[in-house]
Motif scaffolding. Structure first.
Motif, mmCIF file in Angstrom:
data_model
loop_
_atom_site.group_PDB
_atom_site.id
_atom_site.type_symbol
_atom_site.label_atom_id
_atom_site.label_comp_id
_atom_site.label_asym_id
_atom_site.label_seq_id
_atom_site.Cartn_x
_atom_site.Cartn_y
_atom_site.Cartn_z
ATOM 1 N N VAL A 153 0.916 -1.162 -0.022
ATOM 2 C CA VAL A 153 0.069 0.254 0.093
ATOM 3 C C VAL A 153 0.948 1.193 0.042
ATOM 4 O O VAL A 153 0.428 2.187 -0.701
ATOM 5 N N ILE A 154 1.919 1.345 0.832
ATOM 6 C CA ILE A 154 2.847 2.638 0.915
ATOM 7 C C ILE A 154 3.562 2.550 -0.259
ATOM 8 O O ILE A 154 3.803 3.571 -0.847
ATOM 9 N N HIS A 155 4.003 1.324 -1.174
ATOM 10 C CA HIS A 155 4.820 1.626 -2.141
ATOM 11 C C HIS A 155 3.946 2.030 -3.371
ATOM 12 O O HIS A 155 4.511 2.787 -3.994
ATOM 13 N N ALA A 156 2.755 1.662 -3.498
ATOM 14 C CA ALA A 156 1.987 2.158 -4.269
ATOM 15 C C ALA A 156 1.639 3.591 -4.411
ATOM 16 O O ALA A 156 1.630 4.411 -5.361
ATOM 17 N N TYR A 157 1.641 4.113 -3.065
ATOM 18 C CA TYR A 157 1.423 5.455 -2.713
ATOM 19 C C TYR A 157 2.926 6.180 -3.250
ATOM 20 O O TYR A 157 2.738 7.450 -3.648
ATOM 21 N N THR A 158 3.941 5.596 -2.583
ATOM 22 C CA THR A 158 5.154 6.514 -2.934
ATOM 23 C C THR A 158 5.700 6.174 -4.339
ATOM 24 O O THR A 158 6.676 7.101 -4.738
ATOM 25 N N GLN A 159 5.627 5.081 -4.859
ATOM 26 C CA GLN A 159 6.483 4.664 -6.011
ATOM 27 C C GLN A 159 5.695 4.551 -7.513
ATOM 28 O O GLN A 159 6.125 4.450 -8.413
ATOM 29 N N TYR A 160 4.376 5.082 -7.282
ATOM 30 C CA TYR A 160 3.567 5.130 -8.413
ATOM 31 C C TYR A 160 4.222 6.142 -9.484
ATOM 32 O O TYR A 160 3.965 6.042 -10.728
ATOM 33 N N ILE A 161 4.900 7.020 -8.897
ATOM 34 C CA ILE A 161 5.446 8.252 -9.501
ATOM 35 C C ILE A 161 6.305 7.766 -10.811
ATOM 36 O O ILE A 161 6.303 8.794 -11.409
ATOM 37 N N TYR A 162 7.050 6.840 -10.767
ATOM 38 C CA TYR A 162 7.950 6.239 -11.637
ATOM 39 C C TYR A 162 7.199 6.101 -12.815
ATOM 40 O O TYR A 162 7.643 6.513 -13.916
ATOM 41 N N PHE A 163 6.276 5.502 -12.769
ATOM 42 C CA PHE A 163 5.164 5.026 -13.968
ATOM 43 C C PHE A 163 4.638 6.415 -14.357
ATOM 44 O O PHE A 163 4.492 6.505 -15.785
ATOM 45 N N TYR A 164 4.144 7.246 -13.328
ATOM 46 C CA TYR A 164 3.375 8.275 -13.794
ATOM 47 C C TYR A 164 4.071 9.409 -14.509
ATOM 48 O O TYR A 164 3.787 9.699 -15.530
ATOM 49 N N ILE A 165 5.401 9.571 -14.114
ATOM 50 C CA ILE A 165 6.246 10.590 -14.909
ATOM 51 C C ILE A 165 6.736 10.019 -16.033
ATOM 52 O O ILE A 165 6.389 10.644 -17.144
ATOM 53 N N THR A 166 7.185 8.941 -16.205
ATOM 54 C CA THR A 166 7.498 8.128 -17.666
ATOM 55 C C THR A 166 6.613 8.051 -18.658
ATOM 56 O O THR A 166 6.718 8.306 -19.780
ATOM 57 N N VAL A 167 5.498 7.787 -18.149
ATOM 58 C CA VAL A 167 4.269 7.254 -19.094
ATOM 59 C C VAL A 167 3.769 8.491 -19.283
ATOM 60 O O VAL A 167 3.363 8.758 -20.813
ATOM 61 N N SER A 168 3.754 9.554 -18.484
ATOM 62 C CA SER A 168 3.106 11.033 -18.957
ATOM 63 C C SER A 168 3.872 11.784 -20.093
ATOM 64 O O SER A 168 3.397 12.180 -21.140
#
Length: 558
Positions: A153-168
């Motif tokens: 749960v905490i990883h999903a909160y803190t590390q989704y940013i890798y996918f969000y930035i690169t895919v964006s």
């Protein structure tokens, strides 16, 4: 490499030699020393540590857990980050720009703060947990934030940013004409997605997966605080180090590093094979308007609910910072508010010292990082030297090494006199912690500065010289204005990443340079929660202000 020849050539070759010496001495050499330590027993070469590791189920289980955690983190973060990237960048709706900036907040929030906020909200005695328990009339909490599930749960909160930035970024660079052509030829939306959109995005998704796996498998903060019986290799490394079993710790680090690098290489190879090139003339992608009102409301609602869940932990930290620590012994919800926690920090030199220590060490790490990153980026982007691949490899290597492994590498490298420590033993001194911050953050600083050097067009330099400008005038009037925003953005980024860093800190700090993250953990375990959250609030305010400044400089450098 010999420094001889023409004066300009001497300066360049000597500078490159010093740069390579630094990168080897403080990045590669420590990793090799850890490998050597893992292969040494009783002063002789031996595989005994590896044999003990792989024949002992108690040792193998944390390794399996780490790999499992890394893979599950990729799935959880990939699902969340990619979906949000699509919702924000693929579709047009009011508030999209604001939502995009809010979704970037976890990038600059120290992990230790986020973990404590989640515990305060969703732990066994957390406010949300107790509220649901009371509303539902349950005798026990409806859930507990612990073990593998809590960590994910905490990883999903803190590390989704890798996918969000690169895919964006990938979506913004997508060839819109290819999508239009396929649609005009009668292709269904499903066909367009799988034949055009997904191939465009696949390299970005794979790159994000590599970073997420390394971060997930090498995670320490969440497993150490809420892991419970779910043991991972990083927490076992700290246990081995604490018991002075450095041979075992070195073996665990070498295995974890090898797995991280192996996965990184596999992902990069797959990423290279997944490059997609459109045969249609490129047109800048334009967000698609959502015509279906129900679908538009649904997308916006989901995005803002997620943003609310992202902001909630941060608001919780601020709220708890105004609550007396003693009240949590009798109340689940705050009833009394006070400024005593902040007063305790600013009126006590001992309590203020961790904030001062972290600030100084972050400034040192960022300052030295610039000294290393600027020439590294110059060599990588602006030269055709044969050694440029070595510089790029060494500066990017820490990206593939978990933070706990970086800390153990530093300990193994400098627990005896070497040429890189000026024949001094550095273990136990205050210099190792900012060095750890520097090594961990160097790749992202180099990447940031690479953009600035790519913007430094040689045409501008030649035009200045052709108009009679001296080298100094050209540097001052042409190079500095172009490079300055990236340099400041890189400095602030490393400062932000370092001031609240926990994993490297817990391995390398000593009594004289206790950082803010350790003071926060101590406050929680000493039942001084209000003080710990006051530290956290100060850190949130500082990182938020600096991130706004950093965003402005990054915008100027792009």
């Amino acid at each position: 490499m010999r420094c001889e020849g023409q004066p300009g050539s001497v300066l360049r070759h000597c500078g490159l030699f010093v740069l390579l010496l630094f990168l080897f001495g403080y990045i590669l050499f420590p990793a090799l020393k850890t490998l050597e330590t893992s292969l040494t027993a009783n002063g002789a070469f031996s595989f005994i540590h590896y044999k003990e590791f792989f024949t002992n189920e108690t040792s193998r289980l944390p390794l399996l857990n780490s790999v499992t955690l890394g893979l599950l983190s990729v799935i959880a973060c990939g699902s969340m980050g990619t979906s949000l990237a699509f919702a924000i960048n693929f579709y047009e709706f009011p508030g999209r720009s604001v939502a995009d900036k809010l979704l970037l907040l976890p990038l600059v929030m120290p992990g230790i703060i986020i973990v404590f906020a989640f515990v305060q909200l969703y732990g066994e005695s957390g406010m949300v947990t107790k509220l649901l328990q009371l509303l539902l009339g349950m005798e026990s909490p409806p859930f507990t934030l612990s073990g593998l599930t809590g960590i994910l749960v905490i990883h999903a909160y803190t590390q989704y940013i890798y996918f969000y930035i690169t895919v964006s970024i990938a979506i913004k660079q997508m060839d819109y004409s290819a999508i239009e052509s396929a649609s005009n030829l009668g292709a269904s939306q499903t066909r367009v997605f799988f034949s055009i959109i997904l191939p465009f995005l696949k390299p970005a998704i794979i790159a994000a997966a590599a970073m997420t796996f390394i971060s997930g498998a090498g995670s320490f903060t969440a497993p150490s605080i809420i892991g419970g019986n779910f043991k991972v290799l990083t927490t076992q490394i700290l246990l081995s180090k604490a018991n002075n079993y450095m041979g075992i710790a070195a073996t665990q680090v070498s295995i974890l590093t090898s797995i991280s690098i192996l996965f990184f290489i596999v992902f990069r190879i797959y990423e290279a094979k997944s490059q997609f090139t459109s045969s249609v003339k490129g047109v800048l992608f334009r967000p698609v308007a959502i015509r279906n009102s129900l679908y538009r409301i649904l997308i916006r609602s989901i995005v803002w609910i997620i943003i609310g869940s992202i902001l909630l932990p941060m608001m919780t930290i601020v709220l708890v910072s105004f609550v007396p620590s003693s009240s949590w012994m009798v109340d689940y919800f705050p009833r009394v508010f006070t400024l005593d926690n902040y007063s305790a920090i600013f009126t006590s030199a001992r309590k203020l010292q961790p904030f001062f220590n972290s600030s100084v060490m972050a400034i040192v790490a960022a300052g030295v990082g610039l000294i290393v990153a600027i020439p590294s980026s110059f060599v990588i982007v602006k030269t055709k030297l044969k050694a440029k691949w070595v510089v790029e490899f060494l500066t990017m290597l820490p990206w593939a090494i978990p933070p706990s492994a970086i800390a153990i590498n530093i300990i193994n490298a400098f627990n005896e006199p070497t040429i890189f420590s000026l024949n001094e033993v550095l273990v136990g001194t205050s210099i190792l912690l900012p060095l750890g911050y520097l090594i961990r953050s160097l790749p992202i600083m180099v990447k940031t500065l690479n953009v600035s050097f790519q913007n430094l067009n040689e045409v501008y330099v030649e035009a200045s010289k052709s108009l009679g400008g001296s080298n100094f005038d050209t540097f001052k009037n042409v190079a500095v204005p172009i490079l300055f925003p990236g340099i400041w953005a890189g400095f602030l980024l490393i400062f932000i990443r370092s001031i609240g860093e926990y994993t490297v800190s817990v391995f390398l700090y000593n009594a004289t340079n206790k950082p803010l993250s350790i003071a926060m953990v101590n406050g929680v375990f000493e039942y001084n929660l209000g003080l710990a959250m006051a530290y956290g609030t100060l850190l949130i305010v500082l990182t938020f202000l600096l991130s706004l400044i950093m965003s402005r400089f990054l915008g100027m450098s792009s």
